[in-house]
Design an enzyme around this catalytic site. Structure first.
Site, PDB file in Angstrom:
ATOM      1  N   ALA A   1     122.371 -88.200 -21.846  1.00 21.14           N
ATOM      2  CA  ALA A   1     121.889 -86.910 -22.351  1.00 21.14           C
ATOM      3  C   ALA A   1     122.130 -86.832 -23.850  1.00 21.14           C
ATOM      4  CB  ALA A   1     122.590 -85.758 -21.633  1.00 21.14           C
ATOM      5  N   ASN A   2     121.907 -85.660 -24.415  1.00 20.27           N
ATOM      6  CA  ASN A   2     122.245 -85.395 -25.815  1.00 20.27           C
ATOM      7  C   ASN A   2     122.899 -84.029 -25.920  1.00 20.27           C
ATOM      8  OD1 ASN A   2     120.199 -83.345 -26.119  1.00 20.27           O
ATOM      9  ND2 ASN A   2     118.703 -85.002 -26.203  1.00 20.27           N
ATOM     10  N   ARG A   3     123.158 -83.571 -27.134  1.00 20.12           N
ATOM     11  CA  ARG A   3     123.954 -82.366 -27.332  1.00 20.12           C
ATOM     12  C   ARG A   3     123.121 -81.079 -27.449  1.00 20.12           C
ATOM     13  NH1 ARG A   3     129.077 -84.227 -28.677  1.00 20.12           N
ATOM     14  NH2 ARG A   3     129.153 -86.361 -29.486  1.00 20.12           N
TER      15      ARG A   3
ATOM     16  N   ALA B   1     114.863 -81.542 -26.284  1.00 20.86           N
ATOM     17  CA  ALA B   1     115.359 -82.835 -26.776  1.00 20.86           C
ATOM     18  C   ALA B   1     115.363 -83.799 -25.596  1.00 20.86           C
ATOM     19  CB  ALA B   1     116.755 -82.672 -27.371  1.00 20.86           C
TER      20      ALA B   1
END
Length: 413
Positions: free
Chosen positions: A219-221, A285
């Site tokens: 995943a990302n932030r 995102a």
């Protein structure tokens, strides 16, 4: 329907004030008692004599008239009526209503009334699409103020075209009749007001989670805060909004249909089911890669070494929608989260993906954008680059939605 009813009409300053004369005539024909307040600016377009002649009694203009104020005239005016109608409702009058200002008879009566209020906005398209006006309209709607219009068309200013024309007298009359169908302060169902009324928008938001095994993922932030703000701003501007949201901890925006997904492939499928739309804003995102073959059980750290994770590319949602031969939105807006060469990378991304606009921002750790409440963006279009000042993400959303509304209005011409 209107026989025996009483209406107070507040006439603001604008060329549309002449329509208020026809509205008064039609109300009187239907047996409705009419009183009128004429603002100082309104009197520049129609005279107190013409308004009073049609209403059957004097048009009120002065807050401090000794004769009228002997009985606290503005209180009596605002309460000895069944409905208050503001037509034309200028940007100035709407702002005064939102902020509770009372510096003339019209604004004082509007603040003092305990009756329902119906506004018929009328102003230049750029004034109507300004984020400040859209915020004011959202606040008034939340306060229970009824709205009719505005319509789209040619303006009094030469060469101006767009949303902002005051509704026709017949349309306002119909809205008044609808208002009297209910005895409550709750607005009656009506066509949504706002620059995106009648439009359908798709927004994606948040990250995607790409499973490695049942307990781990890539995943990302991204918090989803910016995408959710855009969805809410679009709904407040009158659009029918579908928000396709990855895993976030944010509440669903009010007035928005939300489709919750987890992976990039699920997000693409949800996007395709939502089409066609007038505009798509792809703020999510999305993870670029996923594991080629998710493990069915938790991968154990058993001392045999680091597992070999083979990655494959996820579908490119923005590029897929941008390149559709049929069903492509009129306006496709992508996002570029960069940590260096922000403008350069975003400009290249717009061309590479085939979208119309790219909203670029610097998400380096020191900016605090990821997970934060403020953002500094650059709008990259085919016409050039707009550098926006640092703002709350809600304000960025409202400004972007106003730009989208203006672009769609121009495309309709």
């Amino acid at each position: 329907m209107l026989a025996g009813k009483s209406v107070l009409i507040v006439i603001g300053g604008g060329i549309a004030a002449y329509k208020s004369l026809e509205l008064i005539r039609r109300l009187k024909e239907r047996g409705c008692a009419v009183r009128a307040i004429l603002t100082k600016a309104g009197a520049e377009f129609v005279t107190p004599l013409s308004v009073g002649s049609l209403a059957g009694e004097k048009a009120y203009t002065d807050l401090f008239s000794l004769t009228d104020e002997a009985d606290i005239g503005h209180i009596q005016l605002s309460r000895s009526t069944d409905l208050v109608v503001v037509a034309p409702a200028t940007a100035d009058l709407l702002a005064k209503m939102v902020h509770g200002l009372a510096d003339d008879l019209a604004s004082t009566a509007l603040l003092a009334t305990d009756k329902r209020i119906l506004v018929a906005p009328a102003m230049n398209p750029r004034m109507w699409l300004n984020p400040a006006t859209q915020r004011n309209m959202a606040t008034l709607a939340a306060d229970g103020v009824l709205v009719v219009g505005p319509n789209e068309g040619a303006m009094a200013e030469r060469g101006e075209f767009g949303p902002g024309r005051m509704s026709e007298p017949a349309e306002i009359l119909a809205a008044i009749e609808r208002a009297f169908e209910s005895d409550t302060r709750v607005p009656l169902p009506a066509a949504p007001a706002g620059p995106l009324a009648g439009r359908r928008l798709l927004v994606t938001s948040g990250p995607t989670h790409e499973p490695i095994d049942p307990v781990r993922y890539i995943a990302n932030r991204s918090s989803g805060r910016q995408g959710h703000a855009i969805a809410q701003a679009a709904a407040e501007a009158g659009a029918e909004v579908v928000l396709v949201a990855g895993p976030v901890t944010l509440p669903d925006p009010p007035g928005v249909r939300v489709v919750h997904v987890e992976t990039a492939r699920e997000m693409l499928a949800a996007v395709e089911r939502t089409l066609p739309v007038d505009a798509g804003v792809f703020a999510a995102a999305v993870a670029d890669w996923r594991v080629d073959g998710e493990a069915g059980e938790k991968i154990k750290k058993d001392g045999t070494g680091v597992p070999n994770l083979s990655l494959v590319e996820n579908p490119d949602i923005l590029a897929t929608v941008s390149r559709l031969a049929q069903g492509r939105p009129r306006l496709v807006v992508g996002f570029a989260a960069e940590t260096e060469k922000v403008i350069e990378h975003a400009t290249a991304k717009r061309l590479r993906k085939g979208c119309d606009w790219i909203v670029a921002n610097d998400v380096s750790p020191q900016t605090g954008v990821m997970g934060g409440v403020r953002n500094t963006v650059h709008l990259v279009t085919g016409e050039g680059i707009e550098d926006w000042p640092t703002m709350d993400k809600d304000e960025v959303a409202r400004r972007l939605v106003a730009r989208i509304a203006a672009a769609l209005a121009e495309a309709r011409q």
